[in-house]
Design a protein around this motif. Structure first.
Motif, PDB file in Angstrom:
ATOM      1  N   LYS A 318      84.376 168.443 183.378  1.00 50.48           N
ATOM      2  CA  LYS A 318      85.374 169.184 184.146  1.00 50.48           C
ATOM      3  C   LYS A 318      86.751 169.000 183.501  1.00 50.48           C
ATOM      4  CE  LYS A 318      85.475 165.264 187.349  1.00 50.48           C
ATOM      5  NZ  LYS A 318      85.148 164.803 188.708  1.00 50.48           N
ATOM      6  N   ALA A 319      87.752 169.710 184.002  1.00 49.34           N
ATOM      7  CA  ALA A 319      89.080 169.727 183.389  1.00 49.34           C
ATOM      8  C   ALA A 319      89.699 168.343 183.277  1.00 49.34           C
ATOM      9  CB  ALA A 319      89.998 170.658 184.168  1.00 49.34           C
ATOM     10  N   SER A 320      89.480 167.505 184.287  1.00 49.88           N
ATOM     11  CA  SER A 320      90.088 166.163 184.288  1.00 49.88           C
ATOM     12  C   SER A 320      89.337 165.184 183.397  1.00 49.88           C
ATOM     13  CB  SER A 320      90.145 165.625 185.722  1.00 49.88           C
ATOM     14  OG  SER A 320      88.844 165.549 186.278  1.00 49.88           O
ATOM     15  N   THR A 321      88.070 165.493 183.090  1.00 55.71           N
ATOM     16  CA  THR A 321      87.258 164.629 182.206  1.00 55.71           C
ATOM     17  C   THR A 321      86.488 165.530 181.237  1.00 55.71           C
ATOM     18  OG1 THR A 321      85.483 164.621 183.866  1.00 55.71           O
ATOM     19  CG2 THR A 321      87.026 162.744 183.862  1.00 55.71           C
ATOM     20  N   PRO A 322      87.192 166.169 180.333  1.00 53.37           N
ATOM     21  CA  PRO A 322      86.542 167.164 179.472  1.00 53.37           C
ATOM     22  C   PRO A 322      85.578 166.535 178.467  1.00 53.37           C
ATOM     23  CG  PRO A 322      88.769 166.755 178.716  1.00 53.37           C
ATOM     24  CD  PRO A 322      88.627 166.006 180.017  1.00 53.37           C
ATOM     25  N   THR A 323      84.621 167.327 178.058  1.00 51.56           N
ATOM     26  CA  THR A 323      83.705 166.912 176.995  1.00 51.56           C
ATOM     27  C   THR A 323      84.462 166.880 175.670  1.00 51.56           C
ATOM     28  OG1 THR A 323      81.816 167.889 178.135  1.00 51.56           O
ATOM     29  CG2 THR A 323      81.564 167.491 175.776  1.00 51.56           C
ATOM     30  N   VAL A 324      84.245 165.829 174.908  1.00 44.62           N
ATOM     31  CA  VAL A 324      84.916 165.657 173.622  1.00 44.62           C
ATOM     32  C   VAL A 324      84.530 166.791 172.674  1.00 44.62           C
ATOM     33  CG1 VAL A 324      83.088 164.201 172.644  1.00 44.62           C
ATOM     34  CG2 VAL A 324      85.446 163.954 171.832  1.00 44.62           C
ATOM     35  N   THR A 325      85.448 167.178 171.788  1.00 40.93           N
ATOM     36  CA  THR A 325      85.156 168.219 170.807  1.00 40.93           C
ATOM     37  C   THR A 325      85.178 167.646 169.397  1.00 40.93           C
ATOM     38  OG1 THR A 325      87.485 168.849 170.635  1.00 40.93           O
ATOM     39  CG2 THR A 325      86.134 170.039 172.252  1.00 40.93           C
ATOM     40  N   GLY A 326      84.457 168.301 168.476  1.00 44.36           N
ATOM     41  CA  GLY A 326      84.447 167.886 167.081  1.00 44.36           C
ATOM     42  C   GLY A 326      83.044 167.695 166.556  1.00 44.36           C
ATOM     43  N   LEU A 327      82.965 167.050 165.390  1.00 42.09           N
ATOM     44  CA  LEU A 327      81.690 166.773 164.724  1.00 42.09           C
ATOM     45  C   LEU A 327      81.261 165.344 164.986  1.00 42.09           C
ATOM     46  CD1 LEU A 327      82.183 168.461 161.240  1.00 42.09           C
ATOM     47  CD2 LEU A 327      80.380 169.014 162.876  1.00 42.09           C
ATOM     48  N   PHE A 328      79.991 165.158 165.369  1.00 42.41           N
ATOM     49  CA  PHE A 328      79.475 163.828 165.677  1.00 42.41           C
ATOM     50  C   PHE A 328      78.049 163.685 165.151  1.00 42.41           C
ATOM     51  CE2 PHE A 328      83.116 163.316 168.302  1.00 42.41           C
ATOM     52  CZ  PHE A 328      83.302 164.532 168.939  1.00 42.41           C
ATOM     53  N   LYS A 329      77.532 162.481 165.202  1.00 47.69           N
ATOM     54  CA  LYS A 329      76.166 162.195 164.780  1.00 47.69           C
ATOM     55  C   LYS A 329      75.385 161.591 165.949  1.00 47.69           C
ATOM     56  CE  LYS A 329      76.844 163.010 160.297  1.00 47.69           C
ATOM     57  NZ  LYS A 329      76.155 164.086 159.566  1.00 47.69           N
ATOM     58  N   VAL A 330      74.141 162.058 166.119  1.00 49.51           N
ATOM     59  CA  VAL A 330      73.289 161.508 167.176  1.00 49.51           C
ATOM     60  C   VAL A 330      73.123 160.017 166.959  1.00 49.51           C
ATOM     61  CG1 VAL A 330      70.920 161.437 168.044  1.00 49.51           C
ATOM     62  CG2 VAL A 330      72.070 163.634 167.718  1.00 49.51           C
ATOM     63  N   GLY A 331      73.310 159.264 168.068  1.00 43.29           N
ATOM     64  CA  GLY A 331      73.210 157.803 167.984  1.00 43.29           C
ATOM     65  C   GLY A 331      72.018 157.264 168.763  1.00 43.29           C
ATOM     66  N   THR A 332      72.284 156.333 169.636  1.00 42.95           N
ATOM     67  CA  THR A 332      71.219 155.663 170.369  1.00 42.95           C
ATOM     68  C   THR A 332      70.628 156.564 171.451  1.00 42.95           C
ATOM     69  OG1 THR A 332      72.826 154.701 171.893  1.00 42.95           O
ATOM     70  CG2 THR A 332      72.240 153.404 169.947  1.00 42.95           C
ATOM     71  N   LYS A 333      69.443 156.151 171.945  1.00 40.57           N
ATOM     72  CA  LYS A 333      68.750 156.885 173.007  1.00 40.57           C
ATOM     73  C   LYS A 333      68.275 155.905 174.070  1.00 40.57           C
ATOM     74  CE  LYS A 333      67.042 160.552 169.944  1.00 40.57           C
ATOM     75  NZ  LYS A 333      65.855 161.347 169.547  1.00 40.57           N
TER      76      LYS A 333
END
Length: 408
Positions: A318-333
């Motif tokens: 949501k607007a107050s806790t937005p999802t981060v943008t950019g390039l990332f790599k899959v990590g732990t599961k």
């Protein structure tokens, strides 16, 4: 002065012969060297007289004599010009077939570098020209190619520094940092980029009217298939683009129709598909998240050849806790984690830090049965990307660690 007696010449001072005199004496336009009171016609050496060093050759100063000489045959070598040490001289000097570097009148055995002499630059190693030296030399901000001891301005070649490391394009005796293109070296053709051989280049290069395929920096002459270049795919045979070819070519498991040597690239359905093509991943998968359309895209393939496998609706921050943008790599599961006071999210896959792919929110039963918050296609999370449990589990089961995730 000097006086002759039965073929010998002796030094007279105030009328008496001076047997203990050693030095120079001027006599009728010539300076002679007197040793133990008489001229020593066998003497050849440097002699200090009135603050200057003079070269005596066969008993007298020879003003026409230019050579290298030591004092008493040992120690430093000096440059003699017209019979006297030339303290102002800096440059090369020949001595018995060898050429030596002189600096301020003295031979510099510790000098290594280039020296200019009568229109030519020579390489000096340990004080003398090394006629066997062929290498790249750094001098006054530029790199020059020395061939057999001197810079040959007609040399065009590829060369390394000290025979190791990167290869450089030499044009007219110096590294050509502006050159980008093909260069021949002992029968092989290599791709040069800004003066340096680029072993990582894999694409096409235009040279003298022909497009060539480059594999790891060089023409292999056996490349056959499609090659990506500047937004298109071209058909190559024997490492040259064949613009006369018309047919179907299989490329990474997919058939492409080729017309006049150019492949027809599969249609890109939407903006997300076009964004995907320029991205790279360390695995055969790529994931994109469009926060505006609340869509997750799953792609299979490689850079410039990503094929869309699925597109799913999702919930983002949501607007107050937005999802981060950019390039990332899959990590732990992980199989699940608890959230809030009574919620549980299943099958999470790390995007970055605490940003995850995971299911919608269930209650804390031992298995995902009752959904507490099944919001989908909206901006409502604390920053994670929520999916249906089947989609979250598919990512959890199939997407390898290190896969690129691009969120925009």
């Amino acid at each position: 002065g000097l006086s002759e007696y039965y073929g010998g010449w002796y030094y007279i001072e105030n009328g008496s012969l001076r047997w203990n005199y050693n030095g120079l004496v001027y006599h009728y336009g010539t300076w002679y060297y007197v040793k133990n009171g008489q001229i020593d016609w066998n003497y050849s050496n440097l002699v200090l007289y009135n603050g200057g060093w003079y070269y005596v050759h066969n008993g007298k100063i020879d003003w026409a004599y230019s050579t290298l000489a030591q004092i008493d045959g040992k120690g430093t070598w000096y440059k003699v010009t017209n019979g006297i040490i030339d303290w102002k001289y800096t440059g090369l000097s020949e001595y018995y077939g060898g050429w030596y570097y002189i600096e301020n009148g003295s031979l510099r055995w510790n000098y290594n570098g280039l020296v200019y002499h009568y229109g030519t630059w020579y390489y000096v190693k340990n004080g003398q020209i090394d006629w066997n030296y062929s290498n790249l030399i750094y001098f006054n901000g530029n790199w020059y190619f020395v061939n057999n001891g001197f810079i040959n301005w007609n040399v065009n070649t590829l060369a390394q520094v000290n025979g190791v490391g990167d290869w450089y394009k030499v044009t007219k005796g110096m590294i050509d940092w502006k050159y980008t293109g093909l260069s021949e070296y002992y029968g092989g053709w290599y791709y040069i980029e800004n003066g340096k051989l680029n072993w990582n280049y894999n694409s096409l290069v235009y040279y003298q009217g022909i497009w060539y395929a480059i594999d790891n920096g060089q023409i292999t002459w056996n490349h056959k298939g499609l090659v990506y270049f500047n937004g298109g795919y071209f058909y190559v045979e024997n490492s040259q683009v064949n613009f006369n070819y018309n047919g179907v070519v299989n490329y990474f498991g997919r058939d492409y129709k080729v017309v006049n040597g150019v492949a027809r690239v599969p249609r890109i359905a939407d903006y997300m598909d076009s964004v995907a093509q320029s991205l790279s991943s360390d695995t055969q998968f790529l994931i994109l998240v469009d926060r505006n359309t609340h869509t997750v895209g799953i792609y299979n393939g490689t850079k410039y050849d990503w094929n869309n496998w699925a597109k799913w609706s999702c919930t983002v921050g949501k607007a107050s806790t937005p999802t981060v943008t950019g390039l990332f790599k899959v990590g732990t599961k992980g199989r699940y984690f608890n959230t809030g006071t009574r919620g549980r999210c299943w099958y999470f896959t790390q995007i970055y830090g605490n940003y995850l792919f995971h299911s919608v929110i269930y209650d804390r039963s031992s298995s995902p049965v009752k959904i507490i918050d099944g919001s989908m296609g909206v901006s409502a999370s604390h920053g994670c990307v929520r999916l249906s449990i089947d989609h979250a589990k598919w990512i959890y089961d199939n997407i390898p660690k290190g896969t690129t995730v691009y969120i925009y």
